[in-house]
Design a protein around this motif. Sequence first.
Motif, PDB file in Angstrom:
ATOM      1  N   VAL A  58       0.846  -1.200   0.000  1.00  0.00           N
ATOM      2  CA  VAL A  58       0.000   0.000   0.000  1.00  0.00           C
ATOM      3  C   VAL A  58       0.877   1.244   0.000  1.00  0.00           C
ATOM      4  CG1 VAL A  58      -1.592   1.384   1.409  1.00  0.00           C
ATOM      5  CG2 VAL A  58      -2.026  -1.065   1.082  1.00  0.00           C
ATOM      6  N   GLN A  59       1.871   1.255   0.867  1.00  0.00           N
ATOM      7  CA  GLN A  59       2.772   2.398   0.996  1.00  0.00           C
ATOM      8  C   GLN A  59       3.487   2.686  -0.326  1.00  0.00           C
ATOM      9  OE1 GLN A  59       5.830   1.796   3.988  1.00  0.00           O
ATOM     10  NE2 GLN A  59       5.818   3.977   4.458  1.00  0.00           N
ATOM     11  N   ALA A  60       3.913   1.655  -1.028  1.00  0.00           N
ATOM     12  CA  ALA A  60       4.615   1.836  -2.301  1.00  0.00           C
ATOM     13  C   ALA A  60       3.709   2.479  -3.349  1.00  0.00           C
ATOM     14  CB  ALA A  60       5.137   0.496  -2.812  1.00  0.00           C
ATOM     15  N   VAL A  61       2.458   2.054  -3.409  1.00  0.00           N
ATOM     16  CA  VAL A  61       1.511   2.639  -4.371  1.00  0.00           C
ATOM     17  C   VAL A  61       1.263   4.103  -4.022  1.00  0.00           C
ATOM     18  CG1 VAL A  61      -0.819   2.522  -5.320  1.00  0.00           C
ATOM     19  CG2 VAL A  61       0.457   0.406  -4.890  1.00  0.00           C
ATOM     20  N   LEU A  62       1.055   4.382  -2.742  1.00  0.00           N
ATOM     21  CA  LEU A  62       0.812   5.772  -2.322  1.00  0.00           C
ATOM     22  C   LEU A  62       2.008   6.666  -2.647  1.00  0.00           C
ATOM     23  CD1 LEU A  62      -0.913   5.267   1.151  1.00  0.00           C
ATOM     24  CD2 LEU A  62      -1.988   5.875  -1.032  1.00  0.00           C
ATOM     25  N   GLU A  63       3.205   6.191  -2.361  1.00  0.00           N
ATOM     26  CA  GLU A  63       4.400   6.995  -2.624  1.00  0.00           C
ATOM     27  C   GLU A  63       4.575   7.261  -4.116  1.00  0.00           C
ATOM     28  OE1 GLU A  63       7.518   4.954  -0.500  1.00  0.00           O
ATOM     29  OE2 GLU A  63       6.831   5.772   1.431  1.00  0.00           O
ATOM     30  N   GLU A  64       4.239   6.295  -4.942  1.00  0.00           N
ATOM     31  CA  GLU A  64       4.318   6.492  -6.394  1.00  0.00           C
ATOM     32  C   GLU A  64       3.386   7.609  -6.842  1.00  0.00           C
ATOM     33  OE1 GLU A  64       5.675   5.929 -10.262  1.00  0.00           O
ATOM     34  OE2 GLU A  64       6.489   5.085  -8.411  1.00  0.00           O
ATOM     35  N   ALA A  65       2.285   7.788  -6.125  1.00  0.00           N
ATOM     36  CA  ALA A  65       1.299   8.824  -6.462  1.00  0.00           C
ATOM     37  C   ALA A  65       1.610  10.160  -5.784  1.00  0.00           C
ATOM     38  CB  ALA A  65      -0.098   8.359  -6.061  1.00  0.00           C
ATOM     39  N   GLY A  66       2.700  10.228  -5.012  1.00  0.00           N
ATOM     40  CA  GLY A  66       3.043  11.471  -4.324  1.00  0.00           C
ATOM     41  C   GLY A  66       2.339  11.629  -2.993  1.00  0.00           C
ATOM     42  N   SER A  67       1.895  10.537  -2.415  1.00  0.00           N
ATOM     43  CA  SER A  67       1.188  10.557  -1.137  1.00  0.00           C
ATOM     44  C   SER A  67       1.990   9.747  -0.126  1.00  0.00           C
ATOM     45  CB  SER A  67      -0.235   9.998  -1.311  1.00  0.00           C
ATOM     46  OG  SER A  67      -0.988  10.148  -0.134  1.00  0.00           O
ATOM     47  N   GLY A  68       1.368   9.369   0.973  1.00  0.00           N
ATOM     48  CA  GLY A  68       2.037   8.572   1.991  1.00  0.00           C
ATOM     49  C   GLY A  68       1.040   8.078   3.020  1.00  0.00           C
ATOM     50  N   MET A  69       1.498   7.229   3.894  1.00  0.00           N
ATOM     51  CA  MET A  69       0.624   6.629   4.900  1.00  0.00           C
ATOM     52  C   MET A  69      -0.003   7.681   5.818  1.00  0.00           C
ATOM     53  SD  MET A  69       0.693   3.496   4.036  1.00  0.00           S
ATOM     54  CE  MET A  69       0.327   2.243   5.252  1.00  0.00           C
ATOM     55  N   GLU A  70       0.709   8.770   6.057  1.00  0.00           N
ATOM     56  CA  GLU A  70       0.186   9.826   6.930  1.00  0.00           C
ATOM     57  C   GLU A  70      -0.991  10.569   6.301  1.00  0.00           C
ATOM     58  OE1 GLU A  70       2.979  11.809   4.168  1.00  0.00           O
ATOM     59  OE2 GLU A  70       3.031   9.924   5.268  1.00  0.00           O
ATOM     60  N   LYS A  71      -1.220  10.360   5.011  1.00  0.00           N
ATOM     61  CA  LYS A  71      -2.311  11.036   4.305  1.00  0.00           C
ATOM     62  C   LYS A  71      -3.501  10.117   4.044  1.00  0.00           C
ATOM     63  CE  LYS A  71       0.698  14.417   2.128  1.00  0.00           C
ATOM     64  NZ  LYS A  71       1.103  15.011   0.847  1.00  0.00           N
ATOM     65  N   VAL A  72      -3.455   8.901   4.596  1.00  0.00           N
ATOM     66  CA  VAL A  72      -4.557   7.960   4.401  1.00  0.00           C
ATOM     67  C   VAL A  72      -5.779   8.436   5.184  1.00  0.00           C
ATOM     68  CG1 VAL A  72      -5.367   5.593   4.805  1.00  0.00           C
ATOM     69  CG2 VAL A  72      -3.060   6.007   3.910  1.00  0.00           C
ATOM     70  N   GLU A  98      -0.980   8.397  15.506  1.00  0.00           N
ATOM     71  CA  GLU A  98      -2.113   9.219  15.967  1.00  0.00           C
ATOM     72  C   GLU A  98      -2.870   9.797  14.778  1.00  0.00           C
ATOM     73  OE1 GLU A  98      -3.001   9.834  19.291  1.00  0.00           O
ATOM     74  OE2 GLU A  98      -1.493   8.364  19.869  1.00  0.00           O
ATOM     75  N   ASP A  99      -4.058  10.255  14.998  1.00  0.00           N
ATOM     76  CA  ASP A  99      -4.932  10.729  13.923  1.00  0.00           C
ATOM     77  C   ASP A  99      -5.146   9.614  12.905  1.00  0.00           C
ATOM     78  OD1 ASP A  99      -5.131  13.298  15.046  1.00  0.00           O
ATOM     79  OD2 ASP A  99      -3.318  13.945  14.014  1.00  0.00           O
ATOM     80  N   TYR A 100      -5.542   8.455  13.428  1.00  0.00           N
ATOM     81  CA  TYR A 100      -5.761   7.278  12.588  1.00  0.00           C
ATOM     82  C   TYR A 100      -6.802   7.549  11.514  1.00  0.00           C
ATOM     83  CZ  TYR A 100      -3.449   4.814  16.421  1.00  0.00           C
ATOM     84  OH  TYR A 100      -2.553   4.397  17.362  1.00  0.00           O
ATOM     85  N   PRO A 101      -6.670   6.854  10.380  1.00  0.00           N
ATOM     86  CA  PRO A 101      -7.707   6.975   9.352  1.00  0.00           C
ATOM     87  C   PRO A 101      -8.977   6.244   9.802  1.00  0.00           C
ATOM     88  CG  PRO A 101      -6.025   5.373   8.695  1.00  0.00           C
ATOM     89  CD  PRO A 101      -5.561   5.993   9.978  1.00  0.00           C
ATOM     90  N   ALA A 102     -10.075   6.569   9.159  1.00  0.00           N
ATOM     91  CA  ALA A 102     -11.297   5.792   9.364  1.00  0.00           C
ATOM     92  C   ALA A 102     -11.028   4.385   8.834  1.00  0.00           C
ATOM     93  CB  ALA A 102     -12.458   6.439   8.612  1.00  0.00           C
ATOM     94  N   ARG A 103     -11.773   3.388   9.364  1.00  0.00           N
ATOM     95  CA  ARG A 103     -11.498   2.017   8.935  1.00  0.00           C
ATOM     96  C   ARG A 103     -12.744   1.156   9.023  1.00  0.00           C
ATOM     97  NH1 ARG A 103      -7.202  -1.469  12.242  1.00  0.00           N
ATOM     98  NH2 ARG A 103      -8.902  -1.585  13.738  1.00  0.00           N
ATOM     99  N   SER A 104     -12.852   0.249   8.079  1.00  0.00           N
ATOM    100  CA  SER A 104     -13.830  -0.835   8.132  1.00  0.00           C
ATOM    101  C   SER A 104     -13.036  -2.128   8.067  1.00  0.00           C
ATOM    102  CB  SER A 104     -14.782  -0.783   6.938  1.00  0.00           C
ATOM    103  OG  SER A 104     -15.496   0.420   6.918  1.00  0.00           O
ATOM    104  N   ALA A 105     -13.536  -3.165   8.723  1.00  0.00           N
ATOM    105  CA  ALA A 105     -12.884  -4.481   8.669  1.00  0.00           C
ATOM    106  C   ALA A 105     -13.967  -5.541   8.530  1.00  0.00           C
ATOM    107  CB  ALA A 105     -12.047  -4.718   9.918  1.00  0.00           C
TER     108      ALA A 105
END
Length: 125
Positions: A58-72, A98-105
């Motif tokens: 997931v992190q690799a895909v986000l970084e390729e798009a110019g994003s990151g885990m902190e922006k999820v 901290e400031d976790y993303p919303a989540r469904s499981a």
Amino acid sequence: MKKNIATRKAPAAIGPYSQGVLAGHLIFTSGQLPLDPETGDMVGHDITLQTRQVLRNVQAVLEEAGSGMEKVLKTTVFLSDMANFAKMNEVYKEFFMEDYPARSAFQVARLPKDALVEIEVIAAV
């Protein structure tokens, strides 16, 4: 405007879909499996190793798009067995602070390649 995201740092799509799609200021990742990006092989046979690989992908895909885990903003977690939730959650906390993303499981009947976990996210760019 829509732009498909592709990186060799995450497993190649195993079907007719993109690793991620950038639309406006958001990126939507496809569900990521615990596959080694170099070999395409499943990583590990336990939920801890598989969750860690999924989130690296997931992190690799986000970084390729110019994003990151902190922006999820939102994650969706698919588990083959809800009994694995606590162990998945421990690894999940390594990637989200901290400031976790919303989540469904959800527990699902079966995941591609018989994985134990699959995760997709929506993130800001």
